[in-house]
Design an enzyme around this catalytic site. Structure first.
Site, PDB file in Angstrom:
ATOM      1  N   TYR A 108      -0.957  -0.975  10.374  1.00  0.00           N
ATOM      2  CA  TYR A 108      -1.390  -1.181   8.871  1.00  0.00           C
ATOM      3  C   TYR A 108      -0.166  -0.879   8.113  1.00  0.00           C
ATOM      4  CZ  TYR A 108      -3.802  -1.293   4.346  1.00  0.00           C
ATOM      5  OH  TYR A 108      -4.253  -1.342   3.118  1.00  0.00           O
ATOM      6  N   SER A 151       0.926  -1.310  -0.096  1.00  0.00           N
ATOM      7  CA  SER A 151      -0.007   0.093  -0.059  1.00  0.00           C
ATOM      8  C   SER A 151       1.044   1.218   0.039  1.00  0.00           C
ATOM      9  CB  SER A 151      -0.805   0.061   1.173  1.00  0.00           C
ATOM     10  OG  SER A 151      -1.335   1.174   1.290  1.00  0.00           O
TER      11      SER A 151
HETATM   12  P1  NAD Z   1     -12.064  -5.635   0.615  1.00  0.00           P
HETATM   13  O1  NAD Z   1     -12.367  -5.491   1.966  1.00  0.00           O
HETATM   14  O2  NAD Z   1     -13.063  -5.240  -0.379  1.00  0.00           O
HETATM   15  O3  NAD Z   1     -11.178  -7.087   0.264  1.00  0.00           O
HETATM   16  C1  NAD Z   1     -10.683  -7.720   1.251  1.00  0.00           C
HETATM   17  C2  NAD Z   1     -10.969  -9.302   1.129  1.00  0.00           C
HETATM   18  O4  NAD Z   1     -10.008 -10.021   1.933  1.00  0.00           O
HETATM   19  C3  NAD Z   1     -12.216  -9.517   1.613  1.00  0.00           C
HETATM   20  O5  NAD Z   1     -13.114 -10.438   0.545  1.00  0.00           O
HETATM   21  C4  NAD Z   1     -12.159 -10.197   2.922  1.00  0.00           C
HETATM   22  O6  NAD Z   1     -13.181 -11.213   3.209  1.00  0.00           O
HETATM   23  C5  NAD Z   1     -10.737 -10.852   2.633  1.00  0.00           C
HETATM   24  N1  NAD Z   1     -10.090 -11.360   3.901  1.00  0.00           N
HETATM   25  C6  NAD Z   1      -9.948 -10.479   5.052  1.00  0.00           C
HETATM   26  N2  NAD Z   1      -9.163 -11.097   6.005  1.00  0.00           N
HETATM   27  C7  NAD Z   1      -8.877 -12.182   5.487  1.00  0.00           C
HETATM   28  C8  NAD Z   1      -8.185 -13.716   5.907  1.00  0.00           C
HETATM   29  N3  NAD Z   1      -7.638 -13.487   7.068  1.00  0.00           N
HETATM   30  N4  NAD Z   1      -7.826 -14.711   4.920  1.00  0.00           N
HETATM   31  C9  NAD Z   1      -8.460 -14.368   3.573  1.00  0.00           C
HETATM   32  N5  NAD Z   1      -9.179 -13.582   3.138  1.00  0.00           N
HETATM   33  C10 NAD Z   1      -9.522 -12.479   4.082  1.00  0.00           C
HETATM   34  O7  NAD Z   1     -10.835  -4.666   0.595  1.00  0.00           O
HETATM   35  P2  NAD Z   1      -9.851  -4.199  -0.712  1.00  0.00           P
HETATM   36  O8  NAD Z   1      -9.800  -2.714  -0.545  1.00  0.00           O
HETATM   37  O9  NAD Z   1     -10.117  -4.855  -2.005  1.00  0.00           O
HETATM   38  O10 NAD Z   1      -8.331  -4.652  -0.233  1.00  0.00           O
HETATM   39  C11 NAD Z   1      -7.791  -5.597  -0.983  1.00  0.00           C
HETATM   40  C12 NAD Z   1      -6.328  -5.533  -0.624  1.00  0.00           C
HETATM   41  O11 NAD Z   1      -5.746  -4.143  -0.998  1.00  0.00           O
HETATM   42  C13 NAD Z   1      -5.983  -5.528   0.851  1.00  0.00           C
HETATM   43  O12 NAD Z   1      -4.866  -6.204   1.144  1.00  0.00           O
HETATM   44  C14 NAD Z   1      -5.893  -3.929   1.091  1.00  0.00           C
HETATM   45  O13 NAD Z   1      -5.008  -3.817   2.516  1.00  0.00           O
HETATM   46  C15 NAD Z   1      -5.215  -3.254   0.121  1.00  0.00           C
HETATM   47  N6  NAD Z   1      -5.034  -2.056  -0.418  1.00  0.00           N
HETATM   48  C16 NAD Z   1      -6.460  -1.582  -0.473  1.00  0.00           C
HETATM   49  C17 NAD Z   1      -6.255  -0.151  -0.629  1.00  0.00           C
HETATM   50  C18 NAD Z   1      -7.753   0.560  -0.792  1.00  0.00           C
HETATM   51  O14 NAD Z   1      -7.610   1.916  -0.929  1.00  0.00           O
HETATM   52  N7  NAD Z   1      -8.743   0.013  -1.012  1.00  0.00           N
HETATM   53  C19 NAD Z   1      -5.121   0.609  -0.801  1.00  0.00           C
HETATM   54  C20 NAD Z   1      -4.098  -0.194  -0.769  1.00  0.00           C
HETATM   55  C21 NAD Z   1      -3.925  -1.313  -0.267  1.00  0.00           C
END
Ligand code: NAD
Length: 249
Positions: free
Chosen positions: A155, A140
């Site tokens: 985080y 991230s």
């Molecule tokens: P999201 O909440 O839509 O998706 C996250 C998914 O991870 C969900 O389906 C959840 O059920 C699953 N999950 C959570 N804990 C888990 C576990 N222990 N084992 C297996 N699955 C698990 O969020 P997103 O925004 O799509 O995030 C996806 C990735 O992108 C994450 O790693 C997040 O930190 C990263 N990220 C997101 C952003 C943003 O702005 N949305 C920015 C940078 C990084």
């Protein structure tokens, strides 16, 4: 069709508006057979069914090594091989440093960082045996700029750890034909922030983004596609920013 005849495993790909789900759709569009691994078993099964026949949706807790090994066995039995692993699962919490309790630290570090190690360990022996594979890891912008958008310091620490882990795996696994890279998205419009990010907060954030918009899940999925495909055959240990210019360094 950049992933014809390839098989891909994507963690955290059940949530409807998430980056993992968008990646699963894009990979399937490009010809891949996709296995969705998620804590949400029903969501994973639904997401796989939505992609069409031949795809797989399984429960997996990436923070639990045994769960990762079990899921890997199921995927390999069903698919016979795995070409691509996307370590995408993650969780966040908007906490200040003094408010991070031991259980918050463990939860966020275990899923975001330790989960990358455990799920990679579950597939590396198979990839090594075939002398090929591509592993993409979710970090991230929070790791690079010290948070400040939504996630707390735990985080940022976990996502920074992912960068070190991925680079070390790239160095160690390169001779086995396995590439390992990371993506560092800025603020992407998914449900990870719950309803805690108000329209006013979003408008304020957009002022600091040269491309003048927040990111879409598909913006990140496109980079995962590049890393999964042979277009990136000579790329390993790389970190690709997907942030609209929010951080230029
Ligand atoms: P999201 O909440 O839509 O998706 C996250 C998914 O991870 C969900 O389906 C959840 O059920 C699953 N999950 C959570 N804990 C888990 C576990 N222990 N084992 C297996 N699955 C698990 O969020 P997103 O925004 O799509 O995030 C996806 C990735 O992108 C994450 O790693 C997040 O930190 C990263 N990220 C997101 C952003 C943003 O702005 N949305 C920015 C940078 C990084």
């Amino acid at each position: 069709m950049l992933l014809r005849d390839k098989t891909a495993v994507i963690s955290g790909a059940a949530s409807e508006r998430g980056i993992g789900r968008a990646t699963a759709r894009l990979f399937a569009e490009h010809g891949a057979r996709v296995a969705i691994l998620d804590l949400d078993a029903d969501g994973a099964a639904r997401a796989a069914a939505e992609l069409g026949p031949g795809h797989l949706g399984l429960r997996c807790d990436v923070a639990d090594a045994a769960s990762c090994r079990h899921a890997a066995e199921q995927v390999l039995t069903a698919f016979g091989k795995v070409d691509v692993l996307v370590n995408n699962a993650g969780v966040t919490q908007p906490l200040k440093v003094m408010d991070v309790r031991p259980e918050d630290w463990e939860f966020v570090v275990d899923v975001n960082m330790t989960g990358v190690l455990y799920l990679s360990q579950a597939f590396i022996p198979h990839m090594r045996s075939r002398k090929q594979g591509s592993i993409a890891c979710m970090s991230s912008v929070s790791a690079q700029r010290g948070g400040g958008i939504f996630g707390g310091p735990h985080y940022s620490a976990a996502k920074a750890g992912v960068l070190g882990l991925a680079k070390a795996m790239a160095r160690e696994l390169g001779p086995d034909g396995i590439r390992v890279n990371s993506v560092t998205p800025g603020l992407i419009q998914t449900d990870i922030t719950g309803d805690k990010l108000t329209p006013e907060m979003k408008a304020e954030i957009v002022k600091g983004i040269p491309l003048s918009r927040l990111g879409e899940a598909r913006d990140v999925a496109n980079i995962y596609l590049f890393l999964a495909s042979d277009l990136s055959a000579y790329v390993t240990g790389a970190v690709i920013d997907v942030n609209g210019g929010m951080l230029i360094h």
